[in-house]
Design an enzyme around this catalytic site. Structure first.
Site, PDB file in Angstrom:
ATOM      1  CD  GLU A   1      -1.784  -2.385   1.420  1.00 16.30           C
ATOM      2  OE1 GLU A   1      -2.640  -3.261   1.260  1.00 16.30           O
ATOM      3  OE2 GLU A   1      -0.629  -2.621   1.842  1.00 16.30           O
TER       4      GLU A   1
ATOM      5  CG  HIS B   1      -9.099  -7.786   7.721  1.00 14.63           C
ATOM      6  ND1 HIS B   1      -8.157  -8.323   8.567  1.00 14.63           N
ATOM      7  CD2 HIS B   1      -8.713  -8.138   6.460  1.00 14.63           C
ATOM      8  CE1 HIS B   1      -7.254  -8.977   7.860  1.00 14.63           C
ATOM      9  NE2 HIS B   1      -7.564  -8.867   6.577  1.00 14.63           N
TER      10      HIS B   1
END
Length: 328
Positions: free
Chosen positions: A60, A129
């Site tokens: 990322e 998450h």
């Protein structure tokens, strides 16, 4: 007006903007060959080719930085994150670079980039998450933070985000991607950033929410309050969290004299806490009761389905909060 899933509305927005502007491209994990982790970009590789739809490594920080750099030289990247929870590893690129380059360059460099992907509590994905990242990014000057609650909003807000010359944090929910709604087919259909939507007008209490909480429980709670308790609710969908549409919120509170805020964030330093801070002083003399804030429990998000549901705002909790401020 065609009916489509929220994922299809997002795809339509990106497709129309890519056809309109050759500088728009999409990159992220599994957006190309796999058609997107949640099938938002399905078919776009075949349509636009590997130079405008391309996969990245699971890094990322790397592809967020690549996107920021490409935006600085005139392109308009759309960066898809599989989960906003994973962006904790690229805060430097988003917060230090994307948000500050235009200011630090004296306006010489624009950063027209959209970061989008799944935000918030989905379904049994566990604590790592399931972060609600809006309160992290909405506090950063230089960023625009958007959170749609319907397929039509998703299309109109994403198109405006892609055309924006500032970096946009676009927060979706995996749990909403299957939602179906009417979506304008007009390729010029956009919704302005920074403008809230008064979804229902009322006179007794102002209820403020956004995104998945609005879709999951708030609308059902409002229906119950109106039909079963005779409370005339004014419902505001914020749509944009930064900039916050204070004029619309304050105008509503000056009419109803009561306010309840609902989100899925943690209460302490949560998104709702920030909204409450922004409105309590200018609305103070108009309030007939303290502002109520309904939020998730202050615990990591459990994996167990029933515990996950129990920690989040519910219809009953919202109804109780609204009755409290209305002294019912």
């Amino acid at each position: 007006m065609p009916t489509m899933q929220l994922r299809e509305a997002l795809r339509a927005a990106m497709t129309e903007e890519m056809e309109r502007d050759e500088n728009v491209f999409v990159m992220g994990e599994e957006v190309a060959q796999y058609n997107g982790a949640y099938k938002v970009t399905e078919g776009m590789l075949d349509r636009f080719g590997p130079r405008r739809i391309f996969d990245t490594p699971i890094s990322e920080s790397g592809f967020a930085g690549l996107g920021v750099g490409s935006a600085m030289v005139g392109l308009r990247p759309i960066i898809e994150f599989m989960s906003w929870s994973f962006t904790l590893v690229c805060l430097d690129q988003i917060v230090n670079n994307a948000a500050n380059v235009r200011y630090m360059s004296g306006g010489q460099l624009k950063v027209p980039i959209v970061f989008r992907g799944g935000n918030g509590i989905a379904h049994q994905l566990g604590a790592t998450h399931s972060h609600r990242m809006e309160s992290i990014y909405a506090r950063i000057p230089g960023l625009v933070v958007v959170c749609p609650s319907t397929p039509a909003d998703a299309k109109g807000l994403l198109k405006s985000s892609i055309r924006c010359d500032d970096p946009v944090i676009f927060l979706e929910s995996e749990k909403m991607l299957n939602d179906i709604g009417d979506v304008p087919a007009d390729t010029e259909f956009t919704l302005p950033l920074g403008v809230a939507n008064v979804e229902r007008t009322g006179s007794d209490v102002t209820v403020i929410s956004y995104g998945r909480p609005l879709q999951r429980v708030v609308r059902s709670a409002v229906d119950a309050l109106v039909k079963e308790h005779g409370i005339d609710v004014e419902l505001i969908d914020l749509r944009t969290l930064r900039p916050l549409d204070l004029p619309t919120i304050l105008a509503s509170i000056r009419k109803t004299h009561r306010c309840v805020i609902i989100d899925e964030d943690w209460g302490y330093c949560g998104m709702g806490s920030g909204i409450l801070y922004k409105i309590q002083k200018p609305a103070f003399d108009d309030l007939d009761a303290p502002i109520e804030y309904v939020h998730s429990d202050e615990i990591p998000v459990p994996f167990n389905h029933f515990l996950e549901e129990a920690m989040m705002p519910s219809v009953d909790r919202i109804v109780t909060a609204v009755k409290e401020v209305c002294y019912r």
